[in-house]
Design a protein around this motif. Sequence first.
Motif, PDB file in Angstrom:
ATOM      1  N   PHE A  48      11.022   3.223   4.889  1.00 51.69           N
ATOM      2  CA  PHE A  48      10.474   3.511   3.935  1.00 51.69           C
ATOM      3  C   PHE A  48       8.983   4.091   3.499  1.00 51.69           C
ATOM      4  CE2 PHE A  48      10.906  -1.244   2.909  1.00 51.69           C
ATOM      5  CZ  PHE A  48       9.882  -1.032   2.331  1.00 51.69           C
ATOM      6  N   ILE A  49       9.184   4.938   2.547  1.00 54.57           N
ATOM      7  CA  ILE A  49       7.185   5.346   2.685  1.00 54.57           C
ATOM      8  C   ILE A  49       7.291   5.007   1.342  1.00 54.57           C
ATOM      9  CG2 ILE A  49       5.689   6.648   2.509  1.00 54.57           C
ATOM     10  CD1 ILE A  49       6.544   8.068   5.659  1.00 54.57           C
ATOM     11  N   LEU A  50       6.562   4.457   0.064  1.00 49.73           N
ATOM     12  CA  LEU A  50       6.134   4.399  -1.434  1.00 49.73           C
ATOM     13  C   LEU A  50       4.967   5.291  -1.236  1.00 49.73           C
ATOM     14  CD1 LEU A  50       5.947   0.147  -1.726  1.00 49.73           C
ATOM     15  CD2 LEU A  50       7.370   1.990  -2.223  1.00 49.73           C
ATOM     16  N   GLU A  51       5.327   5.966  -2.174  1.00 51.09           N
ATOM     17  CA  GLU A  51       4.440   7.291  -2.717  1.00 51.09           C
ATOM     18  C   GLU A  51       4.229   7.005  -3.609  1.00 51.09           C
ATOM     19  OE1 GLU A  51       3.630   9.485  -0.225  1.00 51.09           O
ATOM     20  OE2 GLU A  51       4.760   9.000   1.385  1.00 51.09           O
ATOM     21  N   SER A  52       2.529   7.543  -3.805  1.00 55.51           N
ATOM     22  CA  SER A  52       2.018   7.792  -5.265  1.00 55.51           C
ATOM     23  C   SER A  52       2.434   8.120  -6.607  1.00 55.51           C
ATOM     24  CB  SER A  52       0.499   8.107  -4.522  1.00 55.51           C
ATOM     25  OG  SER A  52      -0.303   7.636  -6.455  1.00 55.51           O
ATOM     26  N   ASP A  95       0.434  -1.258   0.459  1.00 57.73           N
ATOM     27  CA  ASP A  95      -0.195  -0.436  -0.405  1.00 57.73           C
ATOM     28  C   ASP A  95       0.657   1.092   0.179  1.00 57.73           C
ATOM     29  OD1 ASP A  95      -2.362  -1.459   0.275  1.00 57.73           O
ATOM     30  OD2 ASP A  95      -2.222  -1.222   2.394  1.00 57.73           O
ATOM     31  N   VAL A  96       0.115   2.010  -0.946  1.00 57.18           N
ATOM     32  CA  VAL A  96       1.050   3.460  -0.539  1.00 57.18           C
ATOM     33  C   VAL A  96       1.029   3.895   0.499  1.00 57.18           C
ATOM     34  CG1 VAL A  96       1.440   3.504  -3.229  1.00 57.18           C
ATOM     35  CG2 VAL A  96      -0.167   5.071  -2.507  1.00 57.18           C
ATOM     36  N   GLY A  97       1.708   4.927   1.916  1.00 57.95           N
ATOM     37  CA  GLY A  97       1.472   6.587   2.391  1.00 57.95           C
ATOM     38  C   GLY A  97       1.487   5.484   3.608  1.00 57.95           C
ATOM     39  N   VAL A  98       2.219   3.767   2.972  1.00 57.23           N
ATOM     40  CA  VAL A  98       2.230   3.669   4.673  1.00 57.23           C
ATOM     41  C   VAL A  98       3.819   3.227   4.813  1.00 57.23           C
ATOM     42  CG1 VAL A  98       2.093   1.360   6.022  1.00 57.23           C
ATOM     43  CG2 VAL A  98      -0.076   1.786   4.121  1.00 57.23           C
ATOM     44  N   TYR A 137       4.942  -8.878   5.546  1.00 54.06           N
ATOM     45  CA  TYR A 137       4.479  -8.453   4.007  1.00 54.06           C
ATOM     46  C   TYR A 137       5.244 -10.134   3.794  1.00 54.06           C
ATOM     47  CZ  TYR A 137       1.652  -4.789   4.702  1.00 54.06           C
ATOM     48  OH  TYR A 137       0.469  -4.005   5.198  1.00 54.06           O
ATOM     49  N   LEU A 138       6.747  -9.925   3.782  1.00 55.21           N
ATOM     50  CA  LEU A 138       7.797 -10.956   3.725  1.00 55.21           C
ATOM     51  C   LEU A 138       8.762 -11.305   3.965  1.00 55.21           C
ATOM     52  CD1 LEU A 138       7.472 -13.051   0.086  1.00 55.21           C
ATOM     53  CD2 LEU A 138       9.374 -11.007  -0.824  1.00 55.21           C
ATOM     54  N   ASN A 139       8.657 -12.493   4.683  1.00 49.44           N
ATOM     55  CA  ASN A 139       9.891 -12.905   5.790  1.00 49.44           C
ATOM     56  C   ASN A 139      10.698 -14.551   4.912  1.00 49.44           C
ATOM     57  OD1 ASN A 139      11.574 -13.228   7.519  1.00 49.44           O
ATOM     58  ND2 ASN A 139       9.640 -13.633   9.225  1.00 49.44           N
ATOM     59  N   PRO A 140      11.051 -14.633   3.880  1.00 45.83           N
ATOM     60  CA  PRO A 140      12.200 -15.585   3.321  1.00 45.83           C
ATOM     61  C   PRO A 140      13.264 -15.774   4.329  1.00 45.83           C
ATOM     62  CG  PRO A 140      12.092 -13.848   2.009  1.00 45.83           C
ATOM     63  CD  PRO A 140      11.685 -12.863   2.792  1.00 45.83           C
ATOM     64  N   CYS A 141      12.568 -16.617   5.495  1.00 42.90           N
ATOM     65  CA  CYS A 141      13.970 -17.334   6.676  1.00 42.90           C
ATOM     66  C   CYS A 141      15.524 -17.377   6.157  1.00 42.90           C
ATOM     67  CB  CYS A 141      13.257 -18.004   7.792  1.00 42.90           C
ATOM     68  SG  CYS A 141      11.871 -16.552   8.886  1.00 42.90           S
ATOM     69  N   PRO A 142      16.015 -17.182   7.357  1.00 40.84           N
ATOM     70  CA  PRO A 142      17.021 -18.391   6.844  1.00 40.84           C
ATOM     71  C   PRO A 142      16.895 -19.743   6.933  1.00 40.84           C
ATOM     72  CG  PRO A 142      17.838 -16.649   8.922  1.00 40.84           C
ATOM     73  CD  PRO A 142      16.319 -16.632   8.260  1.00 40.84           C
ATOM     74  N   THR A 145     -14.486  15.915 -11.514  1.00 38.28           N
ATOM     75  CA  THR A 145     -13.880  14.347 -11.215  1.00 38.28           C
ATOM     76  C   THR A 145     -12.431  13.754 -10.540  1.00 38.28           C
ATOM     77  OG1 THR A 145     -12.846  15.115 -13.571  1.00 38.28           O
ATOM     78  CG2 THR A 145     -15.543  14.112 -13.561  1.00 38.28           C
ATOM     79  N   THR A 146     -11.882  13.622 -10.244  1.00 42.19           N
ATOM     80  CA  THR A 146     -10.897  13.212  -9.813  1.00 42.19           C
ATOM     81  C   THR A 146     -10.141  12.189 -10.279  1.00 42.19           C
ATOM     82  OG1 THR A 146     -11.822  13.428  -7.693  1.00 42.19           O
ATOM     83  CG2 THR A 146      -9.358  12.631  -7.616  1.00 42.19           C
ATOM     84  N   ALA A 147      -9.544  12.186 -10.496  1.00 39.46           N
ATOM     85  CA  ALA A 147      -8.398  11.441 -11.542  1.00 39.46           C
ATOM     86  C   ALA A 147      -7.844  10.139 -10.280  1.00 39.46           C
ATOM     87  CB  ALA A 147      -7.038  12.066 -11.998  1.00 39.46           C
ATOM     88  N   PRO A 148      -7.654   8.465 -11.490  1.00 40.30           N
ATOM     89  CA  PRO A 148      -7.080   7.736  -9.813  1.00 40.30           C
ATOM     90  C   PRO A 148      -6.271   7.616  -9.392  1.00 40.30           C
ATOM     91  CG  PRO A 148      -7.389   7.137 -12.869  1.00 40.30           C
ATOM     92  CD  PRO A 148      -7.902   8.997 -12.355  1.00 40.30           C
ATOM     93  N   THR A 149      -6.526   7.305  -8.096  1.00 40.00           N
ATOM     94  CA  THR A 149      -5.198   7.003  -7.662  1.00 40.00           C
ATOM     95  C   THR A 149      -4.307   6.035  -7.149  1.00 40.00           C
ATOM     96  OG1 THR A 149      -6.489   9.487  -6.604  1.00 40.00           O
ATOM     97  CG2 THR A 149      -4.055   8.169  -5.121  1.00 40.00           C
ATOM     98  N   GLU A 150      -3.214   5.927  -6.805  1.00 41.92           N
ATOM     99  CA  GLU A 150      -2.047   4.321  -6.988  1.00 41.92           C
ATOM    100  C   GLU A 150      -2.703   4.322  -5.699  1.00 41.92           C
ATOM    101  OE1 GLU A 150       1.671   3.435  -8.614  1.00 41.92           O
ATOM    102  OE2 GLU A 150       1.342   5.024  -7.757  1.00 41.92           O
ATOM    103  N   LEU A 151      -3.248   3.280  -5.369  1.00 37.95           N
ATOM    104  CA  LEU A 151      -3.166   2.378  -3.693  1.00 37.95           C
ATOM    105  C   LEU A 151      -2.378   1.668  -3.545  1.00 37.95           C
ATOM    106  CD1 LEU A 151      -7.426   1.867  -4.208  1.00 37.95           C
ATOM    107  CD2 LEU A 151      -6.516   3.949  -2.885  1.00 37.95           C
ATOM    108  N   THR A 152      -1.724   0.884  -4.114  1.00 38.20           N
ATOM    109  CA  THR A 152      -1.053   0.240  -3.819  1.00 38.20           C
ATOM    110  C   THR A 152       0.371   0.032  -5.398  1.00 38.20           C
ATOM    111  OG1 THR A 152      -1.816  -1.870  -5.333  1.00 38.20           O
ATOM    112  CG2 THR A 152      -2.317  -1.774  -3.225  1.00 38.20           C
ATOM    113  N   VAL A 153       1.358   0.044  -4.934  1.00 43.55           N
ATOM    114  CA  VAL A 153       2.717   0.081  -5.037  1.00 43.55           C
ATOM    115  C   VAL A 153       3.551  -1.661  -5.467  1.00 43.55           C
ATOM    116  CG1 VAL A 153       5.618   0.752  -5.814  1.00 43.55           C
ATOM    117  CG2 VAL A 153       2.657   2.190  -4.569  1.00 43.55           C
ATOM    118  N   LEU A 154       4.304  -1.924  -6.991  1.00 48.85           N
ATOM    119  CA  LEU A 154       5.284  -2.690  -6.854  1.00 48.85           C
ATOM    120  C   LEU A 154       5.792  -2.784  -6.021  1.00 48.85           C
ATOM    121  CD1 LEU A 154       4.008  -4.579 -10.449  1.00 48.85           C
ATOM    122  CD2 LEU A 154       3.361  -5.486  -7.804  1.00 48.85           C
ATOM    123  N   LEU A 155       6.559  -3.515  -5.881  1.00 45.57           N
ATOM    124  CA  LEU A 155       7.861  -3.755  -4.926  1.00 45.57           C
ATOM    125  C   LEU A 155       9.046  -4.691  -5.362  1.00 45.57           C
ATOM    126  CD1 LEU A 155      10.165  -1.961  -2.773  1.00 45.57           C
ATOM    127  CD2 LEU A 155       9.539  -3.247  -1.324  1.00 45.57           C
TER     128      LEU A 155
END
Length: 134
Positions: free
Chosen positions: A60-64, A4-7, A128-133, A92-102
């Motif tokens: 880090f924070i992912l911005e739209s 998610d963006v903004g987090v 969200y992701l945790n590939p452990c040793p 009207t409002t332009a669509p807003t990006e809600l998620t970002v690929l990392l």
Amino acid sequence: IELDVGVEYKFKVTDLFGDGFCCWAGSGWYALYRGTDIENESKQLFYGDGEYGLEREHNFILESSTTVSPTNPSAALTAPSSHPTTLNAVTTTAPTELTVLLDVMITFDDSAEETGWSVASTLTGQVYLNPCPR
């Protein structure tokens, strides 16, 4: 990973032996990119070498990448008439990006089984992701 963006997130890399992924077992590195275009350095959020000991963290924070732009349709102006015209302004409002690929890129040393990494929300602690040793 899709986030998610903004987090605010925390990327954490760990090594069980305490030598990172460098030195006597070879040299490694890691980098996080917004999206999947890893050839574009402007998309790189951060980079780290393999010399980090037991662990290293990056917040880090992912911005739209899109902006929200309210707009009002314009109407053609005509000479006044005896019958008033009512214009209903529509916003009207332009669509807003809600998620970002990392994209996470890691080059391990020869002891990859000692290394782990994770991406977690700093607010909720949700991992969200945790590939452990191994």
